[in-house]
Structures are given as structure tokens and as C-alpha cells.
Write an enzyme that holds these catalytic residues in place. Sequence first.
Site, PDB file in Angstrom:
ATOM      1  N   TRP A 275      -2.451  -2.903  -1.675  1.00 22.78           N
ATOM      2  CA  TRP A 275      -2.035  -4.311  -1.763  1.00 22.78           C
ATOM      3  C   TRP A 275      -2.915  -5.019  -0.740  1.00 22.78           C
ATOM      4  O   TRP A 275      -2.768  -4.827   0.467  1.00 22.78           O
ATOM      5  CB  TRP A 275      -0.563  -4.455  -1.409  1.00 22.78           C
ATOM      6  CG  TRP A 275      -0.017  -5.833  -1.618  1.00 22.78           C
ATOM      7  CD1 TRP A 275       0.438  -6.366  -2.790  1.00 22.78           C
ATOM      8  CD2 TRP A 275       0.167  -6.850  -0.625  1.00 22.78           C
ATOM      9  NE1 TRP A 275       0.877  -7.654  -2.578  1.00 22.78           N
ATOM     10  CE2 TRP A 275       0.717  -7.980  -1.253  1.00 22.78           C
ATOM     11  CE3 TRP A 275      -0.097  -6.933   0.743  1.00 22.78           C
ATOM     12  CZ2 TRP A 275       1.028  -9.166  -0.589  1.00 22.78           C
ATOM     13  CZ3 TRP A 275       0.205  -8.103   1.412  1.00 22.78           C
ATOM     14  CH2 TRP A 275       0.766  -9.206   0.744  1.00 22.78           C
TER      15      TRP A 275
ATOM     16  N   LYS B  44       6.428  -4.231  -3.407  1.00 20.10           N
ATOM     17  CA  LYS B  44       7.852  -3.992  -3.182  1.00 20.10           C
ATOM     18  C   LYS B  44       8.211  -4.021  -1.694  1.00 20.10           C
ATOM     19  O   LYS B  44       9.244  -4.539  -1.316  1.00 20.10           O
ATOM     20  CB  LYS B  44       8.222  -2.637  -3.791  1.00 20.10           C
ATOM     21  CG  LYS B  44       9.683  -2.273  -3.687  1.00 20.10           C
ATOM     22  CD  LYS B  44      10.465  -2.886  -4.810  1.00 20.10           C
ATOM     23  CE  LYS B  44      11.942  -2.601  -4.725  1.00 20.10           C
ATOM     24  NZ  LYS B  44      12.720  -3.656  -5.373  1.00 20.10           N
TER      25      LYS B  44
ATOM     26  N   LYS C 228      14.066 -14.792  -9.404  1.00 17.08           N
ATOM     27  CA  LYS C 228      13.782 -13.732 -10.390  1.00 17.08           C
ATOM     28  C   LYS C 228      12.817 -14.252 -11.455  1.00 17.08           C
ATOM     29  O   LYS C 228      11.863 -13.586 -11.815  1.00 17.08           O
ATOM     30  CB  LYS C 228      15.055 -13.239 -11.076  1.00 17.08           C
ATOM     31  CG  LYS C 228      15.977 -12.366 -10.280  1.00 17.08           C
ATOM     32  CD  LYS C 228      15.504 -10.949 -10.049  1.00 17.08           C
ATOM     33  CE  LYS C 228      14.704 -10.829  -8.784  1.00 17.08           C
ATOM     34  NZ  LYS C 228      15.380 -10.602  -7.551  1.00 17.08           N
TER      35      LYS C 228
ATOM     36  N   CYS D  64       0.832  -1.203   0.000  1.00 17.40           N
ATOM     37  CA  CYS D  64       0.000   0.000   0.000  1.00 17.40           C
ATOM     38  C   CYS D  64       0.864   1.249   0.000  1.00 17.40           C
ATOM     39  O   CYS D  64       1.900   1.313   0.657  1.00 17.40           O
ATOM     40  CB  CYS D  64      -0.957   0.088   1.175  1.00 17.40           C
ATOM     41  SG  CYS D  64      -2.100  -1.263   1.271  1.00 17.40           S
TER      42      CYS D  64
ATOM     43  N   ARG E 108       4.159  -0.258  -4.648  1.00 15.39           N
ATOM     44  CA  ARG E 108       3.839  -0.728  -3.300  1.00 15.39           C
ATOM     45  C   ARG E 108       2.549  -1.555  -3.245  1.00 15.39           C
ATOM     46  O   ARG E 108       2.202  -2.110  -2.206  1.00 15.39           O
ATOM     47  CB  ARG E 108       3.707   0.460  -2.348  1.00 15.39           C
ATOM     48  CG  ARG E 108       4.969   1.289  -2.243  1.00 15.39           C
ATOM     49  CD  ARG E 108       4.758   2.455  -1.325  1.00 15.39           C
ATOM     50  NE  ARG E 108       4.553   2.026   0.044  1.00 15.39           N
ATOM     51  CZ  ARG E 108       5.505   1.801   0.921  1.00 15.39           C
ATOM     52  NH1 ARG E 108       6.763   1.976   0.568  1.00 15.39           N
ATOM     53  NH2 ARG E 108       5.235   1.413   2.143  1.00 15.39           N
TER      54      ARG E 108
ATOM     55  N   GLU F 283      18.793 -17.187  -6.450  1.00 17.28           N
ATOM     56  CA  GLU F 283      18.330 -15.854  -6.839  1.00 17.28           C
ATOM     57  C   GLU F 283      17.862 -15.838  -8.297  1.00 17.28           C
ATOM     58  O   GLU F 283      16.863 -15.199  -8.631  1.00 17.28           O
ATOM     59  CB  GLU F 283      19.450 -14.833  -6.582  1.00 17.28           C
ATOM     60  CG  GLU F 283      19.175 -13.401  -7.015  1.00 17.28           C
ATOM     61  CD  GLU F 283      17.968 -12.749  -6.351  1.00 17.28           C
ATOM     62  OE1 GLU F 283      17.381 -13.318  -5.411  1.00 17.28           O
ATOM     63  OE2 GLU F 283      17.586 -11.660  -6.812  1.00 17.28           O
TER      64      GLU F 283
ATOM     65  N   GLU G 273       9.181 -14.874 -10.013  1.00 16.78           N
ATOM     66  CA  GLU G 273       8.360 -13.739  -9.594  1.00 16.78           C
ATOM     67  C   GLU G 273       7.902 -12.867 -10.755  1.00 16.78           C
ATOM     68  O   GLU G 273       6.836 -12.268 -10.661  1.00 16.78           O
ATOM     69  CB  GLU G 273       9.047 -12.907  -8.513  1.00 16.78           C
ATOM     70  CG  GLU G 273      10.272 -12.174  -8.944  1.00 16.78           C
ATOM     71  CD  GLU G 273      10.914 -11.391  -7.805  1.00 16.78           C
ATOM     72  OE1 GLU G 273      10.210 -10.954  -6.897  1.00 16.78           O
ATOM     73  OE2 GLU G 273      12.143 -11.214  -7.846  1.00 16.78           O
TER      74      GLU G 273
ATOM     75  N   ASN H 298      -1.825   2.509   5.462  1.00 20.59           N
ATOM     76  CA  ASN H 298      -0.879   1.473   5.045  1.00 20.59           C
ATOM     77  C   ASN H 298      -0.478   0.711   6.306  1.00 20.59           C
ATOM     78  O   ASN H 298       0.043   1.317   7.235  1.00 20.59           O
ATOM     79  CB  ASN H 298       0.346   2.142   4.389  1.00 20.59           C
ATOM     80  CG  ASN H 298       1.554   1.227   4.250  1.00 20.59           C
ATOM     81  OD1 ASN H 298       2.673   1.675   4.321  1.00 20.59           O
ATOM     82  ND2 ASN H 298       1.334  -0.054   4.063  1.00 20.59           N
ATOM     83  N   GLY H 299      -0.748  -0.590   6.333  1.00 21.23           N
ATOM     84  CA  GLY H 299      -0.407  -1.381   7.515  1.00 21.23           C
ATOM     85  C   GLY H 299      -1.587  -2.240   7.923  1.00 21.23           C
ATOM     86  O   GLY H 299      -2.494  -2.473   7.125  1.00 21.23           O
TER      87      GLY H 299
ATOM     88  N   HIS I 206      21.187 -36.379  -5.431  1.00 17.97           N
ATOM     89  CA  HIS I 206      20.449 -36.956  -4.299  1.00 17.97           C
ATOM     90  C   HIS I 206      18.930 -36.810  -4.465  1.00 17.97           C
ATOM     91  O   HIS I 206      18.197 -36.933  -3.494  1.00 17.97           O
ATOM     92  CB  HIS I 206      20.913 -36.300  -2.992  1.00 17.97           C
ATOM     93  CG  HIS I 206      22.372 -36.515  -2.720  1.00 17.97           C
ATOM     94  ND1 HIS I 206      22.897 -37.747  -2.362  1.00 17.97           N
ATOM     95  CD2 HIS I 206      23.433 -35.673  -2.810  1.00 17.97           C
ATOM     96  CE1 HIS I 206      24.210 -37.640  -2.212  1.00 17.97           C
ATOM     97  NE2 HIS I 206      24.564 -36.394  -2.479  1.00 17.97           N
TER      98      HIS I 206
HETATM   99  C1  F6R Z   1      12.562 -10.225  -4.876  1.00 15.36           C
HETATM  100  C2  F6R Z   1      12.267  -9.220  -3.878  1.00 15.36           C
HETATM  101  C3  F6R Z   1      11.831  -9.671  -2.529  1.00 15.36           C
HETATM  102  C4  F6R Z   1      12.547  -8.844  -1.461  1.00 15.36           C
HETATM  103  C5  F6R Z   1      12.016  -9.198  -0.061  1.00 15.36           C
HETATM  104  C6  F6R Z   1      12.765  -8.452   1.022  1.00 15.36           C
HETATM  105  O1  F6R Z   1      12.963  -9.645  -6.078  1.00 15.36           O
HETATM  106  O2  F6R Z   1      12.378  -8.056  -4.139  1.00 15.36           O
HETATM  107  O3  F6R Z   1      12.047 -11.031  -2.352  1.00 15.36           O
HETATM  108  O4  F6R Z   1      13.914  -9.106  -1.553  1.00 15.36           O
HETATM  109  O5  F6R Z   1      10.660  -8.886   0.022  1.00 15.36           O
HETATM  110  O6  F6R Z   1      12.648  -7.077   0.875  1.00 15.36           O
HETATM  111  P1  F6R Z   1      13.635  -6.092   1.607  1.00 15.36           P
HETATM  112  O7  F6R Z   1      14.989  -6.316   1.054  1.00 15.36           O
HETATM  113  O8  F6R Z   1      13.104  -4.718   1.307  1.00 15.36           O
HETATM  114  O9  F6R Z   1      13.578  -6.420   3.074  1.00 15.36           O
END
Ligand code: F6R
Length: 602
Positions: free
Chosen positions: A75, A597, A479, A2, A27, A475, A482, A101-102, A498
Site C-alpha cells: 500500500w 484494511k 460504506k 502492506c 492490507r 456509517e 468507500e 511494513n511501516g 439548517h
Molecule cells: C471502513 C473501515 C475503516 C476502519 C478504520 C479504523 O469500512 O474499515 O474506516 O474502520 O480504518 O480501523 P480499525 O477499526 O482497525 O482501527
Amino acid sequence: MCGIVGYVGSREVVPVLIHGLMRLEYRGYDSAGIAIIDETGNLIIEKAVGKIKDLTEHLWGKNIKGHIGIGHTRWATHGPPTVENAHPHKSRDNSIALVHNGIVENYVQLKEDLISKGYKFSSQTDTEVIAHLIEEEWDENLLKTVLKVAKKLKGAYAVGIISTKEPDKIVALRKGSPLVIGIGEGENFIASDIPAVLEYTNKFITLNDDEIAVITKDSVDIYNIDGEKLEREPFTVNWDISVAEKEGYKHFMLKEIHQQPKSLTDTISGFLSNLDNPVFDNLNKFNKLYIIACGTSFHAGLVGKFWIEKFLKIPVIVDYASEFRYRESPIDEKTLILAISQSGETADTRFAAIDSQKKGAKVLSIVNVVGSSLSRESDYVLYTYCGPEIGVAATKTYTAQLITLFLFAVYGGLKRGFISQREFEDFRHHLSILPKAIEETLKWEDKIKDIAYKYQNVKDFLFLGRGLNYPTALEGALKLKEISYIHAEGYPAGEMKHGPIALIDENMPVVCIAPEDEIFEKMLSNIQEVKARKGIVITVTDSDNSELEKLSDEIVKVEKVSSQLSPIVNILPLQLLSYYIATFLGKDVDQPRNLAKTVTVE
Ligand code: F6R
């Protein structure tokens, strides 16, 4: 998780709110809405399900005019994305509107109480209780009432409130969710994040937890929860608005991938100009270190473990913050918690760090957003210097976290006497050529695009790496999942035999990260195992080994760097691969479904 924005001044408020919301869309993007007080003093609320563009279409032709208002991009947590659940929410008497937000954790109890007093709820959200509570508790003015209401709320929130009873002010309140106040001339703003209003001002105040601000066009007054007035000096942000623009790139993610030579240069020099960070004088006090983080930041932590154990010689446990918090780990005053977070607002990471502090541990955080909650709650902070990251998928902040972890380990090693000054200078040299190596590696973009085109319709991907590059495999898989919604798994290549090797057949692309390091031969054998089962081998390597070339269906050559730094270079092709697969599939790269995000809920 949000985004909220608010404006009071002499501009037409609707475009200011819409521009702000567009910059906050990363957000959350399930629904959006605005509330304004119009020129006749009436409260007008407009909402739409979907993105800000859907709200803009909904507003088309409505000609709403006013100079004060609040906006929200959602969100969804409590209740699905519907118009009823979209913010702003209003009081029964139509005098109050607010954005939030929250999460209000005690909303069920508050709601039952309000229902018993005759209030009717039109949404399933936790937020609506705040609007009704303000009506119910009204006491002389908005500030006094909000001070009363704030004491009844449990949870984490940032809230912006307007009222027709005092149509010249926004009241903002914060506990646990981010909120900044932008200071203009004859106009002021609130926002979840600086870029939302950066085109109007570069002066900001961060509202702290349990603080309330009363904002008019000419004044900003801040109070603590007991109503005592506080003094707060604004700080100046020296970013220009281009940080919040795509600058010719199709997506923020692509721009941010290409920004990595610069973000790494800035992060290295930022670190080296802050070597007096007190954490380095205190390292000898700790006998163990927990790295806690989520998502991409967690993967950075997995690489960091290798470096910290090697150079700093402290045992390291890496854990998901959400798991760590609910386990009884042996934490005491000899424990250093290293919390990694791009946003510095991730609830899981923050609360795990705060809990550990209560048990006597010290917290060092690696954070990108200056002034974020985690940075203020930590005992020591190391910043990554990336500027805002707007694409939901983390890219430039991942490599900056890696470089910061590396520098922390080697400089800490120097301070603890495990690394000589000469070795340290040698590492500095390797770091100085890293940004150029990143630039050169990015020149493989067209080849990676071709690979992405070829394999875009595949259902599953496997990513394999060993040692320092096992987290690179994790990672790379994250990527791809997501942003393209393709199932992908990252695995340590040596572990494949294994179990997961059963997955491999002629339809399975296996991305193999194979730098020419001390375990190169082992990785080569693992790739042989994949090929023997007819897997499609996509190799990322810095090697010219002819056997590897023969085994690879596709090969991407990254620049050779010190093998310790290889995870920083090897992730680039994987970022580009997922980016191009997702764009070929027509996915919303910057705002993938179901994600946000900044994750401020547990
Ligand atoms: C993946 C991504 C998320 C963040 C995770 C932690 O691309 O962006 O997996 O890495 O939500 O977020 P932060 O680093 O802001 O604590």
C-alpha cells in the site's frame, strides 16, 4: 497497510509466498513481489505492479525454485506504485533482500548519509535505506548487524530479511507494525497476520516491539534490541482455514455481512463470560471518558456515547483519534480513554491512546484482533469475537463493537448501581433475541438488491437518521463511498433544514433510518420535508405506520428489537445496499481503490 510473509522449510517456497500474499492482499494491493534464495544460493527478486494475480502472471513460466523466501504486498506511502518501488528491496551487493511494513521516519537523513558513502538508490521508498544500511553496517552475521541497524531506525516497522551470506535463515524485526511467527514442523513462517499461513500451522508467536527473531526451518530464537535471548511460548489458534476463505460467497464482504448472527452471538457470550474484567471494579475512579477511534470504529463510538451517558452516567466525548492526539484535552488520572479498533493496529488510535496514558489516563480498548498492539498497550481490553474480517469495508466488526459498547454500558451501569439486576436481565433477554432478528432482517436481501439496481447510477446519496441512528446514517454513507465511490453524506435528520435541504431535488435518493422510537414522529416530519422537495425516499424502518409507507418510494422493514438496540439492526440494509450498488457498478468490493484494511501510518 502492506502485508509481509516469509517461509523457510522444505516446501517449494514460491507457492507458499503467493498463497500467503493472497490472504494478505486486503492490507494493500498497489504492487507485490517476492525474494527467494534459489538452490544455487543466488538471490532472485521478482515484482509486479498491481495485485497478486499480476505477480502470478509475471512469474508464469519462470520456474523459480527454492526453500526460503519473503514476499510483500504494498500500500504505497513513499513513492507511487511502480516496479522500482515495489518490495522486496535489495542491497547493492545483491546479498540482502527485505520486505517492510511501516515507515522509516528518519529515512531522508539515513539516505543522505548512505549517498555520501557512494550508495545509489533505485527506488523512492523509505525501505531501501534498510537494505543498504545492513550492507554498510555488516558485522560478522545477520543478527548482529540487524541489531545494530535497528538502533538507527526511527518510526514503525515490521521487516523480514534474507541474506545469501546465511541462506538458511530469515531475520525478522518489529517495532509498531504487526508481525507473527508461525511455527511448523521442520518449517517456520513470518506474516503480518495469522490467516496468511493458517493453512500450514495453528501455532504462533507474536513478535513484540523492539524484538528481533532469527528463524530457520527448525528453530525460532527471539532477542531483545540489546541482543539478549528471550523465552516465548507459542499460542494455538483454534480457527480453521475456512475463516480465510469465501465459503461460496462472491466476496468476503458478503460473507461477513451474513456472519453477523454468529459474530454477535459469539461477542455477547464472550463478553458475558468475562465479567470479571478489572475495568468494572475501577469505573468509579473516572469522571470523564473519551472515545477515540477512526472510520467505522468512530461511528460505533458515536453510538456508544448514547449508551454510556445513559446507563453509566459518565460524560463522554467522542473524537477522531487523529484529531484528538493533537489537541490539548484535559486528561488526567480520572480520565478513561476508550479506544475502539478492529485491527488494534491503527496508528492514529494507538498513538493517541499511548499519549493519554503518559498524562495519567487509563486506556480501555475494544479490539477484534487478539494480541494486536493496541490490546497489549491497553490497561483493560474487551474483545469482539468476530474472527478475521478480510473485506476492507468493516461490517461484522461494526455490529460487534456496538454490542460490546452496549454491554459495557449496561454492565458498568449495574456495577455502579444505576441499573438494577432486573433491568440488566431484561437487557440480556433483548440481546438473546438479537441474532435471530439479524437473520430475519437479512432476508430482505433481494429487495435491497432491487433497490441497489434501480439507483446504481445516481451520483449522490444522502443518509438521514436521528439520535442513536444518526451514526447509522454516517456509517451507511461511509460504506457507500468507500466501495462504490459514489458521493454520499450522512446527516442528523433534524439538522437538514439548517442547510443540506438545499441539496434535495427529484434526483436525490435520501436513505431515511426511521425506527419507531421516541423520536419517530420527529423523523416522520423530516421525511415529509424531503418528500415536499421531491426527494426520493428510501426508508429503513421497523414500523408499519401507513403515513411512512405513503411517503416512501422504497421501504425495507427490519425486525423490531428494543429501540436501544436498533442501530445494530438498521445498519444491515445499508451494508447490503452499498455492497450491491458496488457490485452492479463492477467495483472491487473487497479491495476498494486507495484503501487498506489496517492503517499503520498517521
Ligand atoms: C471502513 C473501515 C475503516 C476502519 C478504520 C479504523 O469500512 O474499515 O474506516 O474502520 O480504518 O480501523 P480499525 O477499526 O482497525 O482501527
